[in-house]
Design a protein around this motif. Structure first.
Motif, PDB file in Angstrom:
ATOM      1  N   GLY A  24       0.911  -1.175  -0.013  1.00 35.08           N
ATOM      2  CA  GLY A  24      -0.045  -0.028   0.116  1.00 35.08           C
ATOM      3  C   GLY A  24       0.651   1.070  -0.032  1.00 35.08           C
ATOM      4  O   GLY A  24       0.469   2.280   0.531  1.00 35.08           O
ATOM      5  N   ILE A  25       1.887   1.157  -0.549  1.00 37.78           N
ATOM      6  CA  ILE A  25       2.836   2.300  -0.857  1.00 37.78           C
ATOM      7  C   ILE A  25       2.240   3.412  -1.745  1.00 37.78           C
ATOM      8  O   ILE A  25       1.533   3.267  -2.490  1.00 37.78           O
ATOM      9  CB  ILE A  25       4.191   1.975  -1.389  1.00 37.78           C
ATOM     10  CG1 ILE A  25       4.939   0.792  -0.618  1.00 37.78           C
ATOM     11  CG2 ILE A  25       5.159   3.251  -1.297  1.00 37.78           C
ATOM     12  CD1 ILE A  25       6.054   0.261  -1.320  1.00 37.78           C
ATOM     13  N   VAL A  26       2.293   4.640  -0.796  1.00 32.22           N
ATOM     14  CA  VAL A  26       1.518   5.624  -1.311  1.00 32.22           C
ATOM     15  C   VAL A  26       1.958   6.157  -2.667  1.00 32.22           C
ATOM     16  O   VAL A  26       3.269   6.284  -2.667  1.00 32.22           O
ATOM     17  CB  VAL A  26       1.339   6.850  -0.362  1.00 32.22           C
ATOM     18  CG1 VAL A  26       0.683   6.526   0.785  1.00 32.22           C
ATOM     19  CG2 VAL A  26       2.796   7.302   0.219  1.00 32.22           C
ATOM     20  N   PRO A  27       1.276   6.796  -3.384  1.00 36.30           N
ATOM     21  CA  PRO A  27       1.786   7.147  -4.862  1.00 36.30           C
ATOM     22  C   PRO A  27       2.625   8.449  -4.708  1.00 36.30           C
ATOM     23  O   PRO A  27       2.415   9.252  -3.556  1.00 36.30           O
ATOM     24  CB  PRO A  27       0.484   7.366  -5.730  1.00 36.30           C
ATOM     25  CG  PRO A  27      -0.502   7.579  -4.648  1.00 36.30           C
ATOM     26  CD  PRO A  27      -0.317   6.840  -3.574  1.00 36.30           C
ATOM     27  N   PRO A  28       3.549   8.751  -5.315  1.00 31.91           N
ATOM     28  CA  PRO A  28       4.398   9.864  -5.361  1.00 31.91           C
ATOM     29  C   PRO A  28       3.513  11.265  -5.446  1.00 31.91           C
ATOM     30  O   PRO A  28       2.565  11.205  -6.257  1.00 31.91           O
ATOM     31  CB  PRO A  28       5.423   9.817  -6.516  1.00 31.91           C
ATOM     32  CG  PRO A  28       5.293   8.526  -7.195  1.00 31.91           C
ATOM     33  CD  PRO A  28       4.009   8.015  -6.559  1.00 31.91           C
ATOM     34  N   ARG A  29       3.822  12.103  -4.662  1.00 34.16           N
ATOM     35  CA  ARG A  29       3.147  13.458  -4.889  1.00 34.16           C
ATOM     36  C   ARG A  29       4.129  14.519  -4.984  1.00 34.16           C
ATOM     37  O   ARG A  29       5.298  14.651  -4.068  1.00 34.16           O
ATOM     38  CB  ARG A  29       2.099  14.058  -3.686  1.00 34.16           C
ATOM     39  CG  ARG A  29       2.966  13.844  -2.340  1.00 34.16           C
ATOM     40  CD  ARG A  29       1.628  13.820  -1.288  1.00 34.16           C
ATOM     41  NE  ARG A  29       0.374  14.680  -1.713  1.00 34.16           N
ATOM     42  CZ  ARG A  29      -0.918  14.495  -1.737  1.00 34.16           C
ATOM     43  NH1 ARG A  29      -1.201  13.404  -0.826  1.00 34.16           N
ATOM     44  NH2 ARG A  29      -1.860  15.197  -1.908  1.00 34.16           N
ATOM     45  N   PHE A  30       4.096  15.470  -5.853  1.00 34.04           N
ATOM     46  CA  PHE A  30       4.930  16.642  -5.858  1.00 34.04           C
ATOM     47  C   PHE A  30       4.063  17.874  -5.625  1.00 34.04           C
ATOM     48  O   PHE A  30       3.262  18.481  -6.595  1.00 34.04           O
ATOM     49  CB  PHE A  30       5.444  16.891  -7.352  1.00 34.04           C
ATOM     50  CG  PHE A  30       6.470  15.490  -7.736  1.00 34.04           C
ATOM     51  CD1 PHE A  30       6.000  14.564  -8.321  1.00 34.04           C
ATOM     52  CD2 PHE A  30       7.809  15.421  -7.332  1.00 34.04           C
ATOM     53  CE1 PHE A  30       6.778  13.387  -8.577  1.00 34.04           C
ATOM     54  CE2 PHE A  30       8.662  14.628  -7.609  1.00 34.04           C
ATOM     55  CZ  PHE A  30       7.918  13.253  -8.440  1.00 34.04           C
ATOM     56  N   GLY A  31       4.024  18.224  -4.281  1.00 31.50           N
ATOM     57  CA  GLY A  31       3.277  19.317  -4.014  1.00 31.50           C
ATOM     58  C   GLY A  31       1.802  19.030  -3.993  1.00 31.50           C
ATOM     59  O   GLY A  31       1.388  17.807  -3.294  1.00 31.50           O
ATOM     60  N   PRO A  32       1.072  19.799  -4.857  1.00 39.23           N
ATOM     61  CA  PRO A  32      -0.455  19.403  -5.089  1.00 39.23           C
ATOM     62  C   PRO A  32      -0.947  18.254  -6.114  1.00 39.23           C
ATOM     63  O   PRO A  32      -1.665  17.642  -6.283  1.00 39.23           O
ATOM     64  CB  PRO A  32      -1.282  20.560  -5.592  1.00 39.23           C
ATOM     65  CG  PRO A  32      -0.123  21.279  -6.162  1.00 39.23           C
ATOM     66  CD  PRO A  32       1.599  20.952  -5.627  1.00 39.23           C
ATOM     67  N   LEU A  33       0.439  17.857  -6.777  1.00 39.32           N
ATOM     68  CA  LEU A  33       0.170  16.916  -7.901  1.00 39.32           C
ATOM     69  C   LEU A  33       0.427  15.571  -7.385  1.00 39.32           C
ATOM     70  O   LEU A  33       1.558  14.995  -6.949  1.00 39.32           O
ATOM     71  CB  LEU A  33       1.319  17.254  -8.789  1.00 39.32           C
ATOM     72  CG  LEU A  33       1.146  16.571 -10.335  1.00 39.32           C
ATOM     73  CD1 LEU A  33       0.003  17.168 -10.937  1.00 39.32           C
ATOM     74  CD2 LEU A  33       2.289  16.934 -11.428  1.00 39.32           C
ATOM     75  N   VAL A  34      -0.691  14.593  -7.637  1.00 41.21           N
ATOM     76  CA  VAL A  34      -0.376  13.219  -7.207  1.00 41.21           C
ATOM     77  C   VAL A  34      -0.230  12.380  -8.339  1.00 41.21           C
ATOM     78  O   VAL A  34      -1.155  12.634  -9.350  1.00 41.21           O
ATOM     79  CB  VAL A  34      -1.509  12.811  -6.301  1.00 41.21           C
ATOM     80  CG1 VAL A  34      -1.264  11.340  -6.031  1.00 41.21           C
ATOM     81  CG2 VAL A  34      -1.527  13.750  -5.064  1.00 41.21           C
ATOM     82  N   LEU A  35       0.814  11.551  -8.432  1.00 40.50           N
ATOM     83  CA  LEU A  35       0.739  10.580  -9.647  1.00 40.50           C
ATOM     84  C   LEU A  35      -0.083   9.434  -9.583  1.00 40.50           C
ATOM     85  O   LEU A  35       0.270   8.626  -8.487  1.00 40.50           O
ATOM     86  CB  LEU A  35       2.226  10.161  -9.840  1.00 40.50           C
ATOM     87  CG  LEU A  35       3.350  11.242 -10.262  1.00 40.50           C
ATOM     88  CD1 LEU A  35       4.853  10.656 -10.390  1.00 40.50           C
ATOM     89  CD2 LEU A  35       2.855  11.839 -11.518  1.00 40.50           C
ATOM     90  N   GLU A  36      -1.023   9.357 -10.428  1.00 35.99           N
ATOM     91  CA  GLU A  36      -1.972   8.169 -10.342  1.00 35.99           C
ATOM     92  C   GLU A  36      -2.108   7.328 -11.700  1.00 35.99           C
ATOM     93  O   GLU A  36      -2.092   6.150 -11.937  1.00 35.99           O
ATOM     94  CB  GLU A  36      -3.162   8.620  -9.811  1.00 35.99           C
ATOM     95  CG  GLU A  36      -3.191   8.499  -8.289  1.00 35.99           C
ATOM     96  CD  GLU A  36      -4.379   8.971  -7.816  1.00 35.99           C
ATOM     97  OE1 GLU A  36      -4.541   8.910  -6.399  1.00 35.99           O
ATOM     98  OE2 GLU A  36      -5.066  10.014  -8.433  1.00 35.99           O
ATOM     99  N   SER A  37      -2.016   8.353 -12.848  1.00 32.57           N
ATOM    100  CA  SER A  37      -2.321   7.517 -14.187  1.00 32.57           C
ATOM    101  C   SER A  37      -0.911   6.860 -14.462  1.00 32.57           C
ATOM    102  O   SER A  37       0.117   7.298 -14.075  1.00 32.57           O
ATOM    103  CB  SER A  37      -2.567   8.553 -14.975  1.00 32.57           C
ATOM    104  OG  SER A  37      -1.424   9.295 -15.474  1.00 32.57           O
TER     105      SER A  37
END
Lengths: 291, 310
Positions: free
Chosen positions: B141-154
């Motif tokens: 369940g490692i969280v997806p990377p986020r750069f500030g407000p941007l979350v990488l999901e796609s």
């Protein structure tokens, strides 16, 4: 507590005997021929699996099975040397390592496909009734297996030290050109040595899998532990491999028994790291590894 | 020669940027993401195997250190992704320093076995030290990377991150290769004693190369963990090692383009063979043997020979 330790030690000596036997096979291949053979554990594994096939599935006599397995694997080893090792002999040592890694992967997975992954015990004619020596538990199968292993080791020693073939082997691996110059068929010696090493690994496999179970995936660890034994004892040293194998077996057994079985395999790796850092020539040799 | 290789790299990079814009299939994107990951990983191994000329079978140690470090840093310490990734690279580099320092003085075959031993030790630790690594259950369940407000999901987001990391990593390798250090490493590879005699210290050169390779592998591990969202002890195992080796070998060791080609080839091959799932690994083994016997310089080597002959 002491009884427990003694039992662990005896168990360790039993497994150690097979580490020694397999390690001796690799001493011939790695210590003397200088071939980094990562498929060695698979030769062991095939010995066990073939043993199960002939004794368990086909139903042949146990002793006959052992003979067949050893002979068949010896022949297989000879073919591997011919087809895979010989073409790469002029290349550097690591090219051969890669090739044997490929062989190892191929053998494990093909066996998995053919035989499935369930562990199988080789049926033996020995009763499973335990024999008690004071506080220590043994059984006939283990005693027999260790005895055969010891005979095999001794026979190999005689072969190397006292026969013409043994002399030819020692000459070839000391100085190949010179050996060829005095008329030794060097290629034949290579083939026979590799076959012998393979056969020893297979014998170790079929014997140990009579006590424990045979399974296609045991090869990887056995390869590594065989290397540990060879390095521990000192490359090319027979006595070293025997002592190294027994030492490894006992150390693993004690560590696993008293500390944690999950970490049992750690012992060999720690040994090899320590030996290579502190005394790279092994316990029995006097030359050193590198600048 | 060098100009040709640079052009090939730029061409591949351009294609890598443009082609996925036309792809909508998630599965295909997954393959491309894995190809980027493997390209970075294989390039890092190539530093040691191809340029330094040492067969390290323990490279998964750095991959795993990176993956676990990054996963635990985000999950347990709550660090942002970029910090966790750099930490992962750092830890892996330290691992490279320690292991390299202990092992690089050893001769070829011994080096092979002791590096493999280190990776196995780490695997056993990861499997048994449940308090730290959750044992065989791994970190999930490692969280997806986020750069500030941007979350990488796609998939596309992950792909471009992976591509950026791979490109930076390979640029680093190129810089290394064309520097004095890289040339010194090749000299050591070709003839250790002669290199030594002209003032190159094989050990130091080896150690720096090793640390760089470990750093890159750690970064790759961090990316892997955050993309797959799961890290388990098998990341230290021989499976990854074998894949890496085949990529470096098939693509062409000691070249910049080789690991990229190898990564593409093996990733696609793994998929193509998925239908024959059971014998896939057998074929891998057979392929490795065949490569060593017939095409030891890999695809890149083949291309070079063709160019010279033509």
């Amino acid at each position: 507590m002491v009884e427990l330790a003694l039992q662990f030690i005896v168990n360790g000596l039993v497994t150690g005997a097979f580490y020694a036997l397999s390690g001796l096979g690799l001493t011939l291949i790695f210590g003397i021929m200088k071939v980094v053979n990562f498929a060695h554990g698979e030769f062991y594994m095939l010995g066990g699996m073939l043993g199960y096939y002939f004794a368990g599935v086909v139903g042949l006599d146990y002793y006959l099975t052992i003979v067949i397995v050893v002979a068949a694997m010896g022949a297989f080893g000879w073919l591997v040397e011919r087809g895979l090792i010989r073409p790469l002999r002029s290349k550097e040592i690591l090219t051969t390592a890669l090739a044997t890694i490929g062989l190892s992967i191929f053998l494990v997975n093909t066996t998995l496909v053919v035989a499935g992954s369930t562990p199988q015990r080789i049926p033996t004619p020995f009763p499973s009734k335990p024999i008690l020596l004071g506080p220590i538990v043994l059984n006939e199968a283990r005693i027999f297996a260790v005895a055969i292993g010891a005979v095999a080791i001794f026979t190999a020693h005689l072969l190397i030290r006292r026969t013409e073939l043994g002399r030819a082997m020692r000459a070839t691996f000391q100085q190949r050109e010179a050996a060829a110059l005095v008329g030794i068929d060097v290629e034949r010696v290579y083939g026979i040595t590799f076959a012998l090493g393979t056969a020893m690994a297979a014998l170790s496999g079929v014997l140990l899998c009579s006590i424990f179970a045979a399974q296609p995936t045991v090869g990887d660890l056995i390869s590594l532990k065989s290397f540990v034994v060879v390095i521990l004892g000192g490359m090319g040293s027979f006595a070293g491999a025997v002592v190294g194998g027994l030492l490894l077996g006992v150390a693993e057994s004690l560590w696993g028994g008293f500390f944690a079985t999950g970490y049992q395999d750690l012992v060999g790796f720690v040994f090899v790291i320590l030996i290579l850092l502190l005394r790279p020539q092994g316990l029995f040799k006097t030359e050193v590894a590198r600048v | 020669m060098r100009r040709g290789e640079d052009l090939t790299l730029l061409g591949l990079f351009a294609a890598a940027i443009l082609v996925p814009l036309a792809i909508t299939d998630d599965y295909l994107m997954h393959l491309l993401i894995m190809a980027c990951f493997y390209a970075l990983l294989a390039s890092s191994l190539n530093l040691v195997v191809g340029y330094l000329g040492e067969l390290s079978l323990g490279h998964t140690a750095f991959l795993g250190i990176g993956a676990y470090s990054s996963a635990l840093a985000t999950m347990q310490l709550g660090l942002p992704f970029w910090a966790a990734m750099l930490l992962a690279g750092l830890f892996a580099a330290v691992g490279g320093l320690v292991i390299g320092y202990l092992t690089l003085r050893l001769e070829g075959a011994y080096f092979v076995i002791v590096t493999l031993s280190f990776a196995q030790v780490l695997r056993l630790l990861a499997n048994n030290w449940v308090g730290l690594t959750n044992g065989p259950m791994g970190v999930s369940g490692i969280v997806p990377p986020r750069f500030g407000p941007l979350v990488l999901e796609s998939k596309h987001a992950f792909y471009y991150l992976g591509l950026a990391l791979a490109a930076l990593g390979i640029a680093a390798v190129r810089f290394y290769v064309q520097s004095n250090l890289g040339r010194a490493a090749v000299a050591v590879r070709e003839n250790r004693n002669v290199a030594h005699s002209v003032g190159i210290d094989p050990f130091t050169v080896g150690l720096i190369t090793f640390v760089l390779a470990a750093f890159l592998a750690g970064i790759a591990g961090a990316f892997y963990g955050h993309y797959i969202t799961f890290v388990g002890p098998e990341i230290f195992g021989f499976g990854f090692m074998a894949s890496m080796l085949i990529m470096v070998l098939a693509g062409g060791q000691g070249t910049l383009v080789g690991p990229i080609l190898g990564a593409l080839l093996v990733t696609l091959l793994q998929e193509y063979l998925r239908a024959a799932q059971e014998i896939r690994l057998s074929l891998f083994g057979a392929l490795l043997m065949l490569l060593v016997l017939v095409m030891p310089r890999g695809l890149a080597g083949l291309a070079q020979s063709l160019r010279r002959a033509g």
